[in-house]
Design an enzyme around this catalytic site. Structure first.
Site, PDB file in Angstrom:
ATOM      1  N   TRP A   1       0.868  -1.180   0.000  1.00 26.67           N
ATOM      2  CA  TRP A   1       0.000   0.000   0.000  1.00 26.67           C
ATOM      3  C   TRP A   1       0.909   1.236   0.000  1.00 26.67           C
ATOM      4  CZ3 TRP A   1      -2.189   2.520   4.893  1.00 26.67           C
ATOM      5  CH2 TRP A   1      -3.212   3.424   4.578  1.00 26.67           C
TER       6      TRP A   1
ATOM      7  N   ASP B   1      -0.643  -5.461   9.312  1.00 28.66           N
ATOM      8  CA  ASP B   1      -1.658  -4.483   8.936  1.00 28.66           C
ATOM      9  C   ASP B   1      -2.904  -5.266   8.530  1.00 28.66           C
ATOM     10  OD1 ASP B   1      -3.222  -2.498   7.932  1.00 28.66           O
ATOM     11  OD2 ASP B   1      -1.724  -1.685   6.545  1.00 28.66           O
TER      12      ASP B   1
ATOM     13  N   ALA C   1      -6.465  -4.648   7.501  1.00 30.14           N
ATOM     14  CA  ALA C   1      -7.429  -3.613   7.107  1.00 30.14           C
ATOM     15  C   ALA C   1      -8.688  -4.204   6.473  1.00 30.14           C
ATOM     16  CB  ALA C   1      -6.770  -2.632   6.133  1.00 30.14           C
TER      17      ALA C   1
ATOM     18  N   LYS D   1     -13.364  -0.762   6.498  1.00 30.10           N
ATOM     19  CA  LYS D   1     -13.976  -1.580   5.455  1.00 30.10           C
ATOM     20  C   LYS D   1     -15.021  -2.520   6.038  1.00 30.10           C
ATOM     21  CE  LYS D   1     -10.782   0.357   3.065  1.00 30.10           C
ATOM     22  NZ  LYS D   1      -9.517   0.300   3.655  1.00 30.10           N
TER      23      LYS D   1
HETATM   24  N1  PMP Z   1      -3.791  -0.564   5.395  1.00 31.22           N
HETATM   25  C1  PMP Z   1      -4.115  -0.916   4.148  1.00 31.22           C
HETATM   26  C2  PMP Z   1      -3.339  -1.981   3.472  1.00 31.22           C
HETATM   27  C3  PMP Z   1      -5.174  -0.292   3.505  1.00 31.22           C
HETATM   28  O1  PMP Z   1      -5.494  -0.651   2.264  1.00 31.22           O
HETATM   29  C4  PMP Z   1      -5.898   0.721   4.179  1.00 31.22           C
HETATM   30  C5  PMP Z   1      -7.038   1.429   3.511  1.00 31.22           C
HETATM   31  N2  PMP Z   1      -6.866   1.840   2.230  1.00 31.22           N
HETATM   32  C6  PMP Z   1      -5.512   1.044   5.492  1.00 31.22           C
HETATM   33  C7  PMP Z   1      -4.464   0.376   6.059  1.00 31.22           C
HETATM   34  C8  PMP Z   1      -6.161   2.099   6.331  1.00 31.22           C
HETATM   35  O2  PMP Z   1      -7.449   2.397   6.179  1.00 31.22           O
HETATM   36  P1  PMP Z   1      -8.192   3.474   7.052  1.00 31.22           P
HETATM   37  O3  PMP Z   1      -7.212   4.478   7.545  1.00 31.22           O
HETATM   38  O4  PMP Z   1      -9.170   4.070   6.124  1.00 31.22           O
HETATM   39  O5  PMP Z   1      -8.835   2.742   8.174  1.00 31.22           O
END
Ligand code: PMP
Length: 394
Positions: free
Chosen positions: A127, A208, A210, A243
């Site tokens: 990411w 991570d 998510a 999500k």
């Molecule tokens: N880690 C990854 C790999 C993600 O794809 C995302 C969202 N795009 C996040 C963390 C963090 O998402 P958020 O801050 O919207 O909770």
């Protein structure tokens, strides 16, 4: 001073969104932005979230500060969701954060605080925000091989060989499930091999997470995280509720530390609180409280799980439809990896020129590295996309 700021390059996904909006063609297809959308193209408020918010609105009597770590009930509920009973309660400390990005950022702050010379190993690709935040914090990054463009899967031997180069004090960043941007994931036995490499090198895992619930199911998606947390002396987990609860803009996340030596837990907890204090003091509460209400109420939880499961299955179904359509049109299995990928994204493996041709000739918008948001499809657009892919010579 303001005139002297270094201008930052434009965000590629936002640029793509603008191009999409400006495109007058009727049949254009947006596979760019990383947000779940249903068949009508809407990112809905989940039923359980609506119910919890209504209850919160009528019952909440104060909006005074919570603690620096957020509401302890949120941490308990979320640690249950993420870790199940994989580790003992006294080995866990956790801090609420603004979204998963906040958890990732605080995790990086924490490892740099613990070791100013820390190197963070990141998958190639990862990411983009991982790299951007690490660079901003002045943390050295080391990439490890991950995606195999020939198979659409994971280059597992390459990954292991690169991870073996880690040293004690280094951090290995891993996507817990639904790898972004590729959609390619390790099997559970492969995770166990990665665990053994981390045990051997003494590197610290940071996971991570998510997209829990978007891949193979809530427990299935958490299984690798639980295995890492149970097997190794320490680990960090950055969880996001954006999500799986569909509360993107509420900014609910959690940074968890797990330490097998429970005598380290109080210091880990104090450090999490200290780091929150330095950045934004008290974390946001609204989304976290909604999540807690859902997880702690059996009826709301059942309804949330049912809706999340329907969401997951709809994305899986679109994947299978697309893979089948491409098999039909290409007369080969070379796109079968799309059915094996999990989560919202898949890397198609197209060149930047092909991505451009898809956009200009066919009105198909995907990120330049050919990441597609599968949730941007529906039963009508799947055949159109498959045809565009074959026409473009991919
Ligand atoms: N880690 C990854 C790999 C993600 O794809 C995302 C969202 N795009 C996040 C963390 C963090 O998402 P958020 O801050 O919207 O909770």
């Amino acid at each position: 001073m303001f005139a002297d700021f270094k201008a930052q390059p434009a965000d590629k996904i936002l640029e793509l969104m603008q191009l999409f909006r400006d495109d007058p063609r009727q049949g254009k297809i947006d596979l760019g932005v990383g947000v779940y959308r249903n068949a009508e193209g809407v990112t809905p408020v989940m039923r359980a979230v609506k119910s919890a918010e209504q209850r919160l609105w009528s019952e909440q009597e104060t909006k005074a500060y919570t603690g620096l770590l957020g509401d302890p009930a949120y941490a308990t509920a979320m640690c249950g969701l993420v870790l199940g009973d994989a580790v003992s309660q006294d080995s866990i400390a956790a801090a609420a954060t603004p979204g998963g990005t906040g958890a990732v950022r605080q995790g990086f702050e924490m490892v740099r605080y613990g070791n100013p010379d820390v190197r963070v190993f990141v998958s190639d690709p990862t990411w983009p925000n991982h790299i951007s935040i690490l660079n901003y914090l002045g943390i050295e990054t080391v990439t490890y091989r991950y995606f195999d463009a020939n198979t659409g899967g994971v280059d597992f031997p390459g990954m292991l060989a690169d991870l073996e180069q880690a040293r004690p004090g280094d951090v290995i960043l891993l996507h817990g499930c639904c790898h972004n941007p590729t959609g390619a994931n390790l099997t559970l036995p492969q995770w166990h091999e990665v665990i053994e490499v981390m045990r051997k090198t003494g590197a610290l895992p940071m996971i991570d997470l998510a997209y829990q619930g978007f891949g193979d199911g809530l427990d299935e998606d958490a299984a690798p995280t639980r295995a890492v947390a149970a097997a190794l002396p320490e680990c960090l987990i950055a969880a996001s509720c954006s999500k799986n609860f569909g509360i993107y803009r509420e900014r609910a996340g959690l940074l968890i530390t797990v330490s097998q030596d429970a005598s380290n837990t109080p210091l880990a907890r104090d450090t999490l609180a200290f780091l929150n204090r330095q950045n934004y003091s008290f974390p946001p509460d609204h989304g976290a409280r909604v999540v807690t209400m859902i997880l702690d109420d059996p009826a709301l939880r059942d309804d949330w799980q049912a809706e999340l499961e329907a969401t997951r299955l709809s994305m899986l179904d679109l994947r299978h439809q697309l893979a089948a359509e491409l098999q039909k049109l290409s007369g080969s299995d070379r796109f079968a990896f799309l059915g094996q990928h999990r989560g919202m994204f898949s890397r198609l493996g197209a060149t930047p020129d092909q991505v451009k041709a898809l956009r200009e000739k066919h009105g198909v918008y995907m990120v330049g590295d050919s990441r597609m948001n599968i949730a941007g499809l529906n039963a009508k657009t799947v055949p159109l996309l498959a045809k565009a892919i074959i026409d473009t010579g991919i």
